[in-house]
Design an enzyme around this catalytic site. Structure first.
Site, PDB file in Angstrom:
ATOM      1  N   ASP A  27       0.831  -1.384   0.088  1.00 28.79           N
ATOM      2  CA  ASP A  27       0.128   0.012  -0.046  1.00 28.79           C
ATOM      3  C   ASP A  27       0.840   1.170   0.206  1.00 28.79           C
ATOM      4  O   ASP A  27       1.359   1.836   0.878  1.00 28.79           O
ATOM      5  CB  ASP A  27      -0.949  -0.096   1.234  1.00 28.79           C
ATOM      6  CG  ASP A  27      -1.616  -1.253   0.899  1.00 28.79           C
ATOM      7  OD1 ASP A  27      -2.936  -1.142   0.170  1.00 28.79           O
ATOM      8  OD2 ASP A  27      -1.527  -2.115   1.934  1.00 28.79           O
ATOM      9  N   THR A  28       1.149   1.631  -1.177  1.00 29.49           N
ATOM     10  CA  THR A  28       2.165   2.699  -1.471  1.00 29.49           C
ATOM     11  C   THR A  28       1.776   3.361  -2.605  1.00 29.49           C
ATOM     12  O   THR A  28       1.184   2.875  -3.384  1.00 29.49           O
ATOM     13  CB  THR A  28       3.586   2.140  -1.588  1.00 29.49           C
ATOM     14  OG1 THR A  28       3.979   1.253  -0.366  1.00 29.49           O
ATOM     15  CG2 THR A  28       4.707   3.237  -1.940  1.00 29.49           C
TER      16      THR A  28
END
Length: 546
Positions: free
Chosen positions: A356-357
């Site tokens: 999650d970036t």
């Protein structure tokens, strides 16, 4: 309107071309924010921060002010590359002894408040603009503030990630409702507004990073962490600072590939490229078992080195020159055996990672480039939301090792092993910019860097085609040397790799997100024409001013 759940690649996308400046990111509205700033005369740095701030609004499950940020900046006039480390540090009050007294063994649960390190993104945004920008923070943050106040329609894949991340984080934590719509994750096409984040951004626009690391915002962060069982304090926040580092690089074929140094894991990509430089990959079909075997084995060996040496260099300086030397590369290359896998070379100590970036790429009309990455780590990070602020806090401390004496062992004020890595590539002969690129996604990131660089250099693919190509990913979480293969890789390749000893898992549908979401902008050295691509595994795009 029904949104398709089919995540196959059933259409063709051309690379985007232009010459007045380009932005590539995982959300079109964030791309538009970056283009607005370029249109107003901003540099690549200004546009990168504008895009990152807009991504905080449109993709809060993946990124934001509660996380960390890193960047590489290419200055066209000097052909110089600078690296910015925007990683936060562990709380001064958090020690291994404290964890042992409280019964933590092996690892801290990922969502625990002890994993909240100081969020470094705000300082990184401000420091990047101060050194390489031209516009004021008010101008740069204006598009994101407008999106947060007026609202935006949530994109399909982001809605899915929002739902996944929210279930065990902001849906069940204090003040988590600030990142929900009527107590739930918004669905695709629904309008989401974030008044708290708009106010936070307005405060930073006027008073800079000091407003974030002191005063009401810092107090809200410390209060929220301590209420959740952590020990981060306002003093920890007040003491935070970014660091400008000397970037590390290696030559692969005709390119010099640049990465940020440890505590980031960009070293993995450089070690693997050094190993692969000794093989003629261009002579092997791209998705053949022979080609994938070499790439997989090179990355296994690179991760085996990184598991020990990647740490905060202030506490444990790594021997970078020796690790990247030709003599060490030759020794390690001999360990790659044809038609025989070495799954035992995969590191087993690494904690469970998150993908999650957000990664974004910007090149302005003068040829300056900013490779930028910003992350919460897991979806919404810790899930802890400082009241009234409109963002969640990262859980990056989960990447510390809890073994005393290990270079990456937890210590007060220390930065952890960091997965997020931006990249650049320049011509090895004259330092002209070749590509501003990155592939986000936990421990997939250096693997993505290797695969897209090889696609462009060994196979001559354009940025979009390089990103469209099917990928593999070493599953460092599995502990058995497993290799995840994207559905569509030929059956013959799968059968052969399995026969050679690679434990395989085929990944389909939306689970393809494990292979990362990349952005690439290339620049022609003579004409200045920019060619961009955006990953089909995300909602984003590349766009140019003209």
């Amino acid at each position: 309107m029904k949104w398709s759940d089919d995540f196959g690649f059933n259409s063709r996308r051309s690379p985007v071309m232009g010459c007045g400046g380009m932005v590539a990111a995982s959300q079109p509205l964030a791309v538009a924010a970056g283009l607005v700033v370029l249109q107003e005369g901003g540099s690549a740095a200004d546009a990168a921060v504008a895009t990152a701030a807009a991504l905080n609004v449109t993709e809060p499950c993946s990124t934001g002010l509660g996380g960390d940020a890193f960047s590489l900046y290419y200055e066209a006039k000097t052909r110089n590359v600078t690296a910015l480390n925007g990683c936060g540090r562990a709380a001064v009050g958090l020690t291994l002894e404290r964890l042992r007294r409280e019964g933590f063994e092996g690892e801290i649960p990922h969502r625990h408040a002890y994993n909240v390190t100081v969020p470094g993104a705000c300082a990184a945004w401000c420091d990047l603009v101060e050194r390489h920008g031209r516009l004021s923070l008010s101008q740069i943050l204006a598009p994101a503030i407008e999106l947060a106040e007026q609202g935006f329609p949530v994109s399909p894949l982001t809605a899915d990630f929002w739902q996944r991340g929210a279930v065990d984080t902001v849906c069940v934590t204090r003040h988590g409702s600030e990142l929900l719509l009527n107590g739930r994750a918004p669905m695709a096409g629904e309008i989401f507004r974030n008044a708290g984040l708009a106010n936070t951004l307005k405060t930073i626009a006027v008073d800079g990073k000091e407003a974030f690391y002191g005063g009401g915002i810092a107090e809200a962060i410390a209060e929220a962490v301590q209420a959740a069982g952590g020990c981060l304090t306002v003093d920890d926040l007040a003491q935070h600072y970014s660091t400008w580092e000397e970037p590390i690089s290696t030559v692969y074929r005709r390119l010099r590939v640049w990465e940020c140094p440890p505590n980031g894991q960009g070293l993995v990509a450089l070690l693997a490229l050094n190993l692969l430089a000794g093989f003629d990959l261009a002579a092997l079909p791209p998705l053949s078992p022979e080609r994938l075997h070499l790439e997989i084995e090179a990355l296994r060996l690179a991760f085996a080195d990184a598991r020990y040496f990647v740490a905060d260099p202030t506490f444990a300086p790594p021997p970078l020159e020796a690790l990247l030397s030709e003599s060490y590369t030759r020794q390690r290359r001999h360990l790659i055996q044809p038609q025989r896998a070495r799954p035992d070379a995969l590191p087993r100590f690494l904690p469970r990672g998150g993908s999650d970036t957000v990664y974004l790429s910007v090149v302005d009309g003068e040829g300056n480039a900013c490779s930028f990455i910003n992350s919460n780590y897991n979806g919404f990070g810790s899930g802890i939301v400082p009241p009234g602020c409109g963002f969640s806090l990262q859980n990056r401390g989960a990447n510390f090792n809890l073994q005393p004496g290990h270079p990456n062992a937890l210590a007060p004020g220390k930065r952890p092993y960091h997965t997020i890595i931006p990249a650049l590539a320049t011509d090895a002969a004259d330092d002209a910019l070749y590509a501003c690129f990155g592939v986000m996604g936990g421990f997939m990131q250096p693997q993505g860097h290797v695969q897209v660089i090889s696609a462009m250099i060994d196979d001559g693919l354009d940025p979009q085609s390089a990103l469209d190509r099917l990928r593999f990913c070493l599953d460092v979480e599995a502990g058995d040397g497993r290799v995840m293969l994207e559905e569509g890789i030929p059956q013959m390749t799968r059968d052969t790799l399995a026969r050679w000893g690679h434990p395989l898992e085929i990944v389909r549908g939306k689970e393809r997100a494990v292979f990362g979401r990349g952005q690439i902008i290339c620049r022609h050295p003579d004409s200045g024409v920019l060619t961009g691509g955006s990953d089909p595994r995300a909602d984003g795009c590349a766009m140019s001013l003209r």
